[in-house]
Design a protein around this motif. Structure first.
Motif, PDB file in Angstrom:
ATOM      1  N   ILE A  59      32.955  38.681  45.210  1.00 19.27           N
ATOM      2  CA  ILE A  59      31.890  38.987  44.255  1.00 19.27           C
ATOM      3  C   ILE A  59      32.128  38.215  42.955  1.00 19.27           C
ATOM      4  O   ILE A  59      33.169  38.369  42.325  1.00 19.27           O
ATOM      5  N   ALA A  60      31.141  37.403  42.608  1.00 16.43           N
ATOM      6  CA  ALA A  60      31.132  36.714  41.314  1.00 16.43           C
ATOM      7  C   ALA A  60      30.029  37.349  40.482  1.00 16.43           C
ATOM      8  O   ALA A  60      28.876  37.400  40.915  1.00 16.43           O
ATOM      9  N   THR A  61      30.386  37.878  39.325  1.00 18.08           N
ATOM     10  CA  THR A  61      29.417  38.525  38.452  1.00 18.08           C
ATOM     11  C   THR A  61      29.149  37.651  37.237  1.00 18.08           C
ATOM     12  O   THR A  61      30.053  36.984  36.731  1.00 18.08           O
TER      13      THR A  61
ATOM     14  N   PRO B   9      39.937  42.094  46.754  1.00 18.06           N
ATOM     15  CA  PRO B   9      40.419  42.638  45.473  1.00 18.06           C
ATOM     16  C   PRO B   9      40.157  41.724  44.275  1.00 18.06           C
ATOM     17  O   PRO B   9      39.935  42.197  43.173  1.00 18.06           O
ATOM     18  N   THR B  10      40.159  40.421  44.496  1.00 17.77           N
ATOM     19  CA  THR B  10      39.954  39.464  43.415  1.00 17.77           C
ATOM     20  C   THR B  10      38.459  39.321  43.145  1.00 17.77           C
ATOM     21  O   THR B  10      37.658  39.343  44.066  1.00 17.77           O
ATOM     22  N   SER B  11      38.110  39.165  41.877  1.00 18.37           N
ATOM     23  CA  SER B  11      36.709  38.956  41.517  1.00 18.37           C
ATOM     24  C   SER B  11      36.613  37.733  40.612  1.00 18.37           C
ATOM     25  O   SER B  11      37.627  37.200  40.160  1.00 18.37           O
TER      26      SER B  11
ATOM     27  N   PHE C   3      40.085  32.387  43.073  1.00 14.94           N
ATOM     28  CA  PHE C   3      39.169  33.349  43.685  1.00 14.94           C
ATOM     29  C   PHE C   3      38.743  32.882  45.080  1.00 14.94           C
ATOM     30  O   PHE C   3      38.787  33.645  46.054  1.00 14.94           O
ATOM     31  N   LEU C   4      38.349  31.623  45.194  1.00 18.83           N
ATOM     32  CA  LEU C   4      37.911  31.096  46.491  1.00 18.83           C
ATOM     33  C   LEU C   4      39.060  31.033  47.492  1.00 18.83           C
ATOM     34  O   LEU C   4      38.857  31.265  48.688  1.00 18.83           O
ATOM     35  N   ALA C   5      40.261  30.755  47.018  1.00 19.52           N
ATOM     36  CA  ALA C   5      41.427  30.765  47.909  1.00 19.52           C
ATOM     37  C   ALA C   5      41.670  32.173  48.447  1.00 19.52           C
ATOM     38  O   ALA C   5      42.018  32.360  49.619  1.00 19.52           O
ATOM     39  N   GLU C   6      41.478  33.167  47.604  1.00 19.76           N
ATOM     40  CA  GLU C   6      41.646  34.561  48.036  1.00 19.76           C
ATOM     41  C   GLU C   6      40.560  34.953  49.032  1.00 19.76           C
ATOM     42  O   GLU C   6      40.845  35.604  50.048  1.00 19.76           O
ATOM     43  N   LEU C   7      39.316  34.542  48.776  1.00 23.96           N
ATOM     44  CA  LEU C   7      38.239  34.812  49.729  1.00 23.96           C
ATOM     45  C   LEU C   7      38.552  34.146  51.062  1.00 23.96           C
ATOM     46  O   LEU C   7      38.364  34.742  52.125  1.00 23.96           O
ATOM     47  N   ARG C   8      39.029  32.931  51.029  1.00 21.98           N
ATOM     48  CA  ARG C   8      39.378  32.219  52.259  1.00 21.98           C
ATOM     49  C   ARG C   8      40.481  32.970  53.014  1.00 21.98           C
ATOM     50  O   ARG C   8      40.423  33.131  54.224  1.00 21.98           O
TER      51      ARG C   8
END
Length: 188
Positions: A111-113, A141-143, A170-175
Motif C-alpha cells: 500500500i502506497a498512500t 508490513p512495510t508501507s 518497499f518494492l523489495a519487501e513486496l517482492r
C-alpha cells in the motif's frame, strides 16, 4: 503460469486534479523495470458502478469489474496507490474492493498512500489494512507514504533521491512477500 511475478498497480482515486497517478505510474514503471509483470488498473478508466452484488453472483458483470477481477485473480501480488481524503481512503476504492473477495484471498498487497499534507496518508493506510485483512488479503508490513505529493513528485517521478530509496525498499519487501506466497501456493 509465467515464471515472472505479476503484480498490478491499482490506482484508487477518480478525483479531478488527483496527484496519485504520478505515483502510480512511476511505481508501475519501477515494477516493470524489476522484471515484474504489471498492469496499471485505474479506477477512473474502469468506471465501476456502485457494487450491488459480488461478481461471482452476477450474470451481468460490468466490463470494468470483469477486467479488475481477472487482473487481480491472475496476479501474484497487488500494489494499491491511494490518496488520503479526510483521514480515510476514497469510497471508489472501497467500492472496487467490494466487487472482489476470492481474488484477494492470501494475496500480498503493498500500500502506497498519497497526501498533500505532511503525514503521507497514514490514517487511510490503517483503515485500508483492516479492510484487506477482513477480505483475506495479506497487506505487507512495510508501507510507502508519500507526503506533500505536489513537491515530492512531478510527472517523471520523485524529485528527491531519498524517496526513490524508500520506494526501492518497499518494492523489495513486496517482492519478497509475493515470492514467498507464490512458493507456498506452488507447494500446496
Amino acid at each position: 503460469m509465467s515464471d515472472r511475478l505479476n503484480s498490478p498497480v491499482l490506482l484508487g482515486s477518480v478525483r479531478r486534479g488527483r496527484q496519485s497517478p504520478k505515483v502510480a505510474r512511476w511505481l508501475h514503471r519501477r515494477l516493470m523495470t524489476e522484471g515484474i509483470e504489471s498492469e496499471l488498473l485505474d479506477l477512473e478508466e474502469l468506471a465501476l458502478p456502485i457494487m450491488d452484488e459480488r461478481i461471482r453472483m452476477r450474470d451481468d458483470v460490468p466490463p470494468g469489474a470483469k477486467r479488475l477481477s481477472e487482473a487481480i485473480a491472475a496476479a501474484d501480488g497487488l500494489l494499491i496507490v491511494t490518496p488520503e481524503y479526510n483521514n480515510g481512503y476514497p469510497g471508489v476504492l472501497k467500492n472496487a474492493l467490494d466487487y472482489l473477495l476470492p481474488e484477494l484471498k492470501r494475496k500480498p498487497v503493498g500500500i502506497a498512500t498519497v497526501s498533500a499534507g505532511a503525514f503521507g496518508g497514514i490514517s487511510c493506510l490503517a483503515q485500508l489494512r483492516l479492510v484487506l485483512l477482513a477480505m483475506g488479503a495479506a497487506p505487507i508490513p512495510t508501507s510507502l507514504p508519500v507526503s506533500r505529493v505536489g513537491q515530492t513528485f512531478d510527472d517523471d517521478g520523485p524529485t528527491e533521491g531519498a524517496f526513490a530509496e524508500r520506494a526501492d525498499a518497499f518494492l523489495a519487501e513486496l517482492r519478497w512477500w509475493t515470492e514467498a506466497v507464490r512458493r507456498q501456493r506452488g507447494a500446496a
